[in-house]
Scaffold this motif. Structure first.
Motif, short mmCIF file in Angstrom:
data_model
loop_
_atom_site.label_atom_id
_atom_site.label_comp_id
_atom_site.label_asym_id
_atom_site.label_seq_id
_atom_site.Cartn_x
_atom_site.Cartn_y
_atom_site.Cartn_z
N MET A 128 0.85 -1.20 0.00
CA MET A 128 0.00 0.00 0.00
C MET A 128 0.88 1.25 0.00
O MET A 128 1.79 1.36 0.80
N ASP A 129 0.62 2.16 -0.92
CA ASP A 129 1.44 3.36 -1.03
C ASP A 129 1.32 4.21 0.23
O ASP A 129 0.26 4.34 0.82
N GLN A 130 2.46 4.79 0.61
CA GLN A 130 2.50 5.62 1.81
C GLN A 130 2.76 7.07 1.44
O GLN A 130 3.46 7.37 0.49
N LEU A 131 2.18 7.96 2.20
CA LEU A 131 2.45 9.39 2.07
C LEU A 131 3.28 9.80 3.27
O LEU A 131 2.83 9.68 4.42
N THR A 132 4.48 10.25 3.04
CA THR A 132 5.37 10.57 4.17
C THR A 132 5.56 12.06 4.37
O THR A 132 6.23 12.48 5.27
N SER A 133 4.97 12.85 3.53
CA SER A 133 5.15 14.29 3.64
C SER A 133 4.59 14.82 4.94
O SER A 133 3.54 14.41 5.41
N GLU A 134 5.31 15.76 5.54
CA GLU A 134 4.86 16.37 6.80
C GLU A 134 3.61 17.20 6.59
O GLU A 134 2.90 17.53 7.53
N ASN A 135 3.32 17.56 5.34
CA ASN A 135 2.16 18.40 5.06
C ASN A 135 0.86 17.59 5.00
O ASN A 135 -0.23 18.16 4.94
N GLN A 136 0.97 16.26 4.95
CA GLN A 136 -0.22 15.44 4.83
C GLN A 136 -0.98 15.41 6.15
O GLN A 136 -0.40 15.31 7.23
N ASN A 137 -2.29 15.47 6.05
CA ASN A 137 -3.15 15.42 7.23
C ASN A 137 -4.18 14.32 7.05
O ASN A 137 -4.39 13.81 5.95
N LEU A 138 -4.84 13.98 8.16
CA LEU A 138 -5.89 12.98 8.11
C LEU A 138 -7.04 13.47 7.24
O LEU A 138 -7.33 14.67 7.18
N SER A 139 -7.71 12.53 6.58
CA SER A 139 -8.81 12.87 5.69
C SER A 139 -10.04 13.30 6.48
O SER A 139 -10.36 12.72 7.52
N ARG A 140 -10.73 14.32 5.99
CA ARG A 140 -12.00 14.73 6.62
C ARG A 140 -13.15 14.00 5.91
O ARG A 140 -13.94 14.59 5.18
N GLY A 141 -13.22 12.69 6.13
CA GLY A 141 -14.19 11.85 5.43
C GLY A 141 -15.43 11.50 6.22
O GLY A 141 -16.32 10.82 5.72
N LEU A 142 -15.51 11.95 7.50
CA LEU A 142 -16.68 11.63 8.32
C LEU A 142 -17.76 12.68 8.12
O LEU A 142 -17.53 13.86 8.31
N LYS A 143 -18.94 12.21 7.74
CA LYS A 143 -20.07 13.10 7.50
C LYS A 143 -20.88 13.30 8.78
O LYS A 143 -20.64 12.62 9.79
N ASN A 144 -21.84 14.20 8.72
CA ASN A 144 -22.66 14.53 9.88
C ASN A 144 -23.33 13.29 10.46
O ASN A 144 -23.30 13.06 11.67
N ARG A 145 -23.94 12.46 9.59
CA ARG A 145 -24.67 11.28 10.09
C ARG A 145 -23.71 10.28 10.76
O ARG A 145 -24.09 9.61 11.72
N HIS A 146 -22.46 10.19 10.25
CA HIS A 146 -21.48 9.31 10.88
C HIS A 146 -21.19 9.76 12.31
O HIS A 146 -21.20 8.95 13.24
N GLU A 169 8.66 7.33 14.58
CA GLU A 169 8.45 8.16 13.39
C GLU A 169 7.57 7.47 12.35
O GLU A 169 6.75 8.10 11.68
N SER A 170 7.70 6.14 12.23
CA SER A 170 6.95 5.39 11.22
C SER A 170 5.45 5.46 11.42
O SER A 170 4.67 5.25 10.49
N MET A 171 5.01 5.76 12.64
CA MET A 171 3.58 5.81 12.95
C MET A 171 2.90 7.05 12.35
O MET A 171 1.68 7.16 12.39
N LYS A 172 3.69 7.98 11.82
CA LYS A 172 3.12 9.18 11.20
C LYS A 172 2.72 8.95 9.74
O LYS A 172 2.06 9.78 9.14
N LYS A 173 3.14 7.84 9.17
CA LYS A 173 2.90 7.59 7.74
C LYS A 173 1.42 7.40 7.45
O LYS A 173 0.71 6.72 8.18
N LEU A 174 0.98 8.04 6.37
CA LEU A 174 -0.41 7.92 5.93
C LEU A 174 -0.47 7.23 4.57
O LEU A 174 0.45 7.33 3.77
N THR A 175 -1.59 6.54 4.32
CA THR A 175 -1.82 5.93 3.02
C THR A 175 -2.34 7.00 2.06
O THR A 175 -2.57 8.15 2.46
N VAL A 176 -2.54 6.62 0.80
CA VAL A 176 -3.09 7.56 -0.18
C VAL A 176 -4.51 7.98 0.22
O VAL A 176 -5.02 9.00 -0.22
N SER A 177 -5.17 7.16 1.06
CA SER A 177 -6.50 7.49 1.57
C SER A 177 -6.42 8.31 2.85
O SER A 177 -7.43 8.55 3.50
#
Length: 466
Positions: free
Chosen positions: A1-19, A324-332
């Protein structure tokens, strides 16, 4: 699974109101209502209603404090971020890993329980098999996208809501019609006919708080969604403000109906009162239905465990309090390493559950409940620090916690009261003395890590000067 290691990456805002709305309901309603409420009723009688109301009010103000803090800075992904700002890096390290431990314990217990619930239908299957399958499914869903986590929690919570509403609607009809059960005629008068509202005296009422408080463990989970919620300024206040309504409808409403149909002294403390009510109506599959509901509730708790622990490890890594490895994010934009790490620890815990003596397992879960009280207290203390150190920012807040600072002190006094109550219980008393060891160990680990980091900084500076 591809990883995003950039410090600029943030968690996705994918949770909607009903969630988030259903996540808040799911966090406020645990399996304790479906399975453990019989024991609570047996201990306190109808006075258990007052224990839920009082604890519900306390939890509402804790959530208001949490909401005000999170919305004061939308860069906060979890409460460990504001603990770092207001209480320092050491407190953030201890709080973050303590919360991680709380939810690892919850995940361990509920994953084991999920396997046992599945055995209800398939008694010949070994317990570890279904538990492993449930964990793999939840892990895959958590790794794909935060939206899928939200979808799972939405449906898990919806099942619980439907079950409770069905109980309330069917039960109210039985009470109005004066439905006769093996315990007598259904009537609201059953709430006070058998020894009054406090049949076991004040002591039974006070001792019930240990179970009631722990029934709300996880209510703060909605606060961890702040960094992954669409339009958090609107969604989070709405979810928090609806908590009192949910408590009144789901906890108070269900318990009033149960004790009106079956007087408190006729309820079997070892069985689910939901099964008793559904069976009284003539629903033959009552036990199976409730078993399905508690299975989804256990799966929901384990799902929340994977989510919350992974986000906590991610937040800790961003403050250099986890690898440090725990900061890595996937493309999602999902923290995959942190998610897999937490799931593996939960899996190891389930395996250990087969070889660990029962007393040790009870001790671990007891320690985690004390730790939840610590987490809630830290949130309240951080809120007080925020108000004192940032009065201008607090003045601009559109979601202030009411009754500050009086309510902050009342909450802390309430938790002190609960800890005293827990000291009188044989099962939890040992954990009261063992829990400080957990914090001492974390403190020592932090000191060692800090010393190593300081040494490496000195080496870097020396190399730069050369």
């Amino acid at each position: 699974m591809d990883q995003l290691t950039s410090e600029n990456q943030n968690l996705s805002r994918g949770l909607k109101n009903r969630h988030v709305q259903l996540l808040a309901i799911g966090g406020a309603i645990g399996t304790g209502l479906f399975l453990g409420s019989g024991r609570s009723i047996h201990l306190a009688g109808p006075s258990i209603l007052f224990a839920y109301i009082i604890t519900g009010i306390i939890c509402f103000f804790i959530m208001r404090a949490l909401g005000e803090l999170l919305l004061s800075n939308l860069n906060y992904h979890s409460f460990v971020d504001f603990v770092h700002d207001y209480l320092g890096n050491g407190a953030a390290f201890i709080t973050g890993w303590t919360y991680w431990f709380c939810w690892i314990s919850v995940g361990m217990a509920d994953l084991t329980a999920a396997g046992l619930y599945i055995q209800y239908w398939f008694p010949n299957i070994p317990q570890w098999g279904p538990s492993l399958i449930v964990l793999i499914i939840l892990l895959i869903m958590n790794l794909m996208a935060v939206k899928l986590f939200g979808e799972m929690e939405f449906w898990f919570a919806l099942i619980k809501v439907v079950a409770i509403l069905a109980l309330i609607i069917i039960g109210t009809f039985m009470i109005i019609k004066g439905f006769a059960t093996d315990a007598g005629v259904s009537s609201f008068a059953n709430l006070w006919r058998y020894g009054g509202l406090f049949p076991n005296g004040v002591s039974g009422f006070i001792l019930s708080f240990q179970m009631v408080v722990f029934a709300f463990a996880g209510i703060e989970l909605v606060g961890l969604t702040a960094g992954e919620t669409e339009n958090p300024e609107h969604v989070i206040p709405k979810a928090i403000n609806n908590i009192p309504i949910r408590i009144i409808i789901f906890y108070i409403g269900a318990l009033i109906v149960i004790m009106s149909i079956y007087p408190w002294n006729s309820i079997n403390p070892d069985k689910s009162p939901f099964v008793q009510v559904f069976a009284a109506v003539g629903i033959a599959a009552a036990a199976g239905i409730v078993n399905f509901v508690v299975l989804t509730s256990a799966a929901s708790a384990c799902n929340s465990s994977i989510f919350s622990t992974s986000r906590m490890v991610y937040s800790l890594a961003k403050e250099n309090n986890a690898p440090e490895s725990m900061k890595k994010l996937t493309v999602s934009q999902v923290p995959s390493n942190a998610t897999m790490f937490s799931a593996i620890v939960i899996l190891i815990s389930v395996i250990l559950n087969f070889v660990m003596p029962e007393g040790v397992f009870v001790l671990i879960t007891s320690i985690s409940t004390f730790c939840f009280i610590y987490i809630w207290s830290i949130i309240v203390i951080c809120h007080m620090r925020y108000r004192k150190t940032n009065p201008e920012l607090a003045a601009k807040s559109k979601f202030k916690m009411p009754l500050y600072p009086i309510i902050n002190y009342i909450i802390l006094a309430f938790f002190a009261f609960v800890i005293v109550v827990l000291a009188f219980n044989k099962e939890t008393r040992v954990a009261l003395f063992v829990t400080p060891v957990w914090f001492i160990v974390l403190g020592i680990i932090y000191k060692i890590l800090k010393s190593k980091n300081n040494d490496s900084e000195v080496v870097k500076r020396n190399l730069t000067n050369e």
